[in-house]
Design a protein around this motif. Structure first.
Motif, short mmCIF file in Angstrom:
data_model
loop_
_atom_site.label_atom_id
_atom_site.label_comp_id
_atom_site.label_asym_id
_atom_site.label_seq_id
_atom_site.Cartn_x
_atom_site.Cartn_y
_atom_site.Cartn_z
N LYS A 423 -86.40 46.13 53.58
CA LYS A 423 -87.13 44.92 53.81
C LYS A 423 -86.30 43.86 54.71
O LYS A 423 -86.97 43.21 55.71
N LYS A 424 -84.92 43.56 54.43
CA LYS A 424 -84.33 42.46 54.98
C LYS A 424 -84.25 43.16 56.51
O LYS A 424 -84.29 42.26 57.58
N ASN A 425 -84.00 44.54 56.77
CA ASN A 425 -83.90 44.90 58.03
C ASN A 425 -84.97 45.02 58.73
O ASN A 425 -85.03 44.69 60.13
N LEU A 426 -86.37 45.39 58.22
CA LEU A 426 -87.38 45.42 58.75
C LEU A 426 -87.85 43.99 59.29
O LEU A 426 -88.40 43.72 60.51
N LYS A 427 -87.36 43.02 58.85
CA LYS A 427 -87.81 41.49 58.81
C LYS A 427 -86.83 41.03 60.16
O LYS A 427 -87.34 40.45 60.93
N ASN A 428 -85.50 41.46 60.07
CA ASN A 428 -84.72 40.99 60.88
C ASN A 428 -84.14 41.59 62.02
O ASN A 428 -83.75 41.14 63.14
N GLN A 429 -83.64 42.87 61.66
CA GLN A 429 -82.88 43.70 62.81
C GLN A 429 -83.41 43.79 64.10
O GLN A 429 -82.82 43.39 64.83
N THR A 430 -84.33 44.71 64.21
CA THR A 430 -84.79 44.80 65.67
C THR A 430 -85.15 43.38 66.28
O THR A 430 -85.00 43.51 67.69
N VAL A 457 -92.75 51.36 51.05
CA VAL A 457 -92.95 50.85 52.45
C VAL A 457 -94.15 49.88 52.66
O VAL A 457 -94.22 49.01 53.15
N GLU A 458 -95.19 50.65 52.12
CA GLU A 458 -96.64 50.01 52.54
C GLU A 458 -96.64 48.44 51.76
O GLU A 458 -97.17 47.54 52.28
N ARG A 459 -95.97 48.58 50.53
CA ARG A 459 -95.87 47.16 50.00
C ARG A 459 -95.19 46.09 50.53
O ARG A 459 -95.54 44.96 50.96
N ILE A 460 -94.07 46.62 51.30
CA ILE A 460 -93.16 45.57 52.03
C ILE A 460 -93.86 45.28 53.21
O ILE A 460 -93.73 44.06 53.62
N LEU A 461 -94.56 46.19 54.08
CA LEU A 461 -95.30 45.87 55.21
C LEU A 461 -96.39 44.88 54.91
O LEU A 461 -96.63 44.08 55.61
N ARG A 462 -97.13 45.05 53.64
CA ARG A 462 -98.08 44.28 53.24
C ARG A 462 -97.75 42.86 53.14
O ARG A 462 -98.39 41.79 53.41
N SER A 463 -96.83 42.77 52.60
CA SER A 463 -96.02 41.35 52.26
C SER A 463 -95.51 40.64 53.61
O SER A 463 -95.64 39.47 53.60
N MET A 464 -95.44 41.42 54.68
CA MET A 464 -94.84 40.84 55.99
C MET A 464 -95.87 40.60 56.85
O MET A 464 -95.91 40.52 57.78
N ASN A 465 -97.27 41.16 56.32
CA ASN A 465 -98.40 41.20 57.14
C ASN A 465 -98.21 42.11 58.34
O ASN A 465 -98.75 41.89 59.59
N GLN A 466 -97.63 43.12 58.28
CA GLN A 466 -97.27 44.25 59.02
C GLN A 466 -97.69 45.63 59.06
O GLN A 466 -97.83 46.46 59.59
N LEU A 467 -98.53 45.89 57.87
CA LEU A 467 -99.14 46.98 57.49
C LEU A 467 -100.01 47.54 58.61
O LEU A 467 -101.11 46.73 58.82
N GLY A 468 -100.12 48.69 59.04
CA GLY A 468 -100.99 49.23 60.26
C GLY A 468 -100.29 48.74 61.58
O GLY A 468 -101.11 49.20 62.48
#
Length: 487
Positions: A423-430, A457-468
């Motif tokens: 989750k941390k990497n998805l949010k910040n790294q790229t 992964v889907e839970r993490i993306l949903r919480s970040m508004n990134q699912l889909g």
């Protein structure tokens, strides 16, 4: 398109021929993460390997004598060693160009020989001298030194080894004569050339030569004698010293150097400080490793078998099953579209074309981020795009940067769903990499081995508004049921 990325495929011989000869079947598109471990030369029962170990140590002692005699005025060129890129071993995920041992190494080793390591080659505790000793404590000499120095000093042997194979098993048109500097003249203090008939990139016309390496001297990650083990097992190493007075002095000094609640950096500092006070600890550690030399061969074989099964076989199967029958390489959109199309292609291969099978052995998942990165790289074979692995633009390395000209670039990052820092990497790294390299776009590829991991992964993306999100590609590498069994 015919894709021949493995040595046996390129030269149209059976892989068993290389296995029987004892050589590694190398990838000719990117380095394999392996290197020669000089301790395996020392531990071997083969006289020719032991001779090579003696030759390597003797040359290092010669350099030490020059460094001490000439001091700061020593000729730095004698202490520089290029990477031998033609063996296709190292850390490069794309291509085979490494840095070698340049000016910084030359300065560091001259300084080390005039300081902490001035007694190198004069050891009495261990049965022999080992070049790995120079990497055990902070002298600015990293483990890359072992690979580059060893390969340079063994180059003549490796060339003869490769020439014998080429003359015995390859066609005349697949061999070519090369003059290569590999023989050191002590009197003239320079490297002299010698001629060899070697395999080369004959399909590319005037291609470079290719070097083979024996399997039984290769290892992965750390050498058998290494800094990480010395630090991690320091207390047991110190406690095993037979000289009771020395043992007590070392333990007393070490524990006084530690704070009440030491952190990792405190422990490492205390180890370094104690070794500087009692440098003979290194020789006791090396003596302990010498007594366990039979273990080195088994450990190396286990690591090598793992690399061959998890990476080399995976790359070969991926090419055989998919890439050779694909028109994938004809598409040339912009870098983002190109990278996304290849990520989706990789997803389809793994999910729908039984590509997931190459990531398993005996029902257990084997692929690491490194494996999926290297397989993704193969989808760029013959592409006009610039695909650089582990690009470092000042904020740490990104997995890939895909470019077409200075104004069109895309960062591609790979992650395993099982990672605790996902989750941390998805949010910040790229985003950090994208800003640092001024890339316009970025793509994240996440490999999942189970339904549970996909849900995570889907839970993490949903919480970040990134699912889909289009630029986040989730790959389901979970085992698939045979179509005949699906109701």
């Amino acid at each position: 398109m015919s894709i021949k990325l493995i040595f046996s495929e390129y030269f149209e011989i059976e892989e068993k021929v290389l296995d029987d000869y004892g050589a590694l079947n190398i990838c000719l598109d990117a380095d394999l993460p392996l290197f020669i471990d000089p301790f395996l030369l020392f531990a071997s029962d083969k006289p020719e390997y032991q001779q090579q170990h003696d030759k390597i140590v003797s040359h290092l002692i010669l350099l030490k004598e020059i460094a001490i005699h000439d001091g700061r005025s020593a000729n730095e060129n004698l202490f520089k060693f290029p990477e031998v890129k033609q063996n296709w071993l190292g850390l490069c995920k794309y291509g085979n160009n490494g840095k070698g041992l340049g000016t910084k190494f030359a300065k560091d080793i001259i300084k080390a020989f005039n300081g902490f390591y001035s007694n190198f080659g004069e050891e009495t505790i261990s049965s022999a001298s080992h070049i790995e000793k120079l990497t055990l404590v902070g002298a600015g000499i990293g483990k890359d030194f072992i690979s580059d120095f060893t390969t340079n000093l063994m180059l003549e042997y490796l060339l003869e080894y490769t020439q014998e194979f080429a003359q015995k098993y390859l066609q005349p048109e697949q061999r070519k004569r090369f003059n290569i500097r590999c023989v050191y003249d002590e009197r003239l203090m320079l490297w002299k050339p010698k001629e060899f008939e070697l395999p080369y990139f004959y399909l590319e016309g005037d291609g470079d030569f290719i070097l083979l390496t024996p399997l039984d001297i290769l290892t992965k990650d750390d050498s058998f004698i290494c800094h990480s083990e010395l630090v991690g097992n320091f207390r047991s190493i110190a406690s095993s010293i037979g000289n009771s007075a020395l043992r007590e002095s070392i333990n007393s000094y070490f524990y006084k150097a530690l704070p009440i609640s030491p952190k990792k950096k405190d422990f490492e500092y205390a180890v370094s400080k104690t070794i500087n006070e009692f440098p003979e600890i290194l020789d006791y550690y090396i003596k302990m490793k010498e007594e366990k030399k039979d273990q080195s061969k088994k450990l190396s074989k286990d690591k090598l078998d793992k690399i061959r099964s998890e990476l080399i076989s995976t790359l070969t199967l991926f090419c055989e099953n998919v890439l050779e029958s694909s028109d994938f390489f004809e598409v040339k959109p912009n870098s983002y579209d190109e990278a996304l199309k290849r990520a989706i292609f990789l997803k389809q291969v793994i999910e729908d074309n039984d590509g997931y099978r190459v990531f398993y052995q005996k029902g257990r998942p084997i692929a690491s981020e490194d494996t999926i990165q290297r397989i993704f790289r193969l989808t760029w074979y013959a592409s006009p795009y610039d695909v650089n692995a582990e690009v470092n633009n000042g904020r740490g390395p990104a997995d890939y940067k895909v470019s077409f000209g200075s104004g069109d670039s895309t960062i591609v990052e790979f992650k395993l769903a099982r990672s605790s820092s996902l989750k941390k990497n998805l949010k910040n790294q790229t985003e950090i990499y994208r800003k640092a390299s001024k890339s316009i776009t970025d793509i994240k590829i996440i490999l999942c081995y189970s339904v549970y991991e996909i849900a995570k992964v889907e839970r993490i993306l949903r919480s970040m508004n990134q699912l889909g999100a289009e630029n986040i590609v989730i790959i389901d590498a979970s085992p698939k049921q045979s179509a005949s069994k699906v109701v």
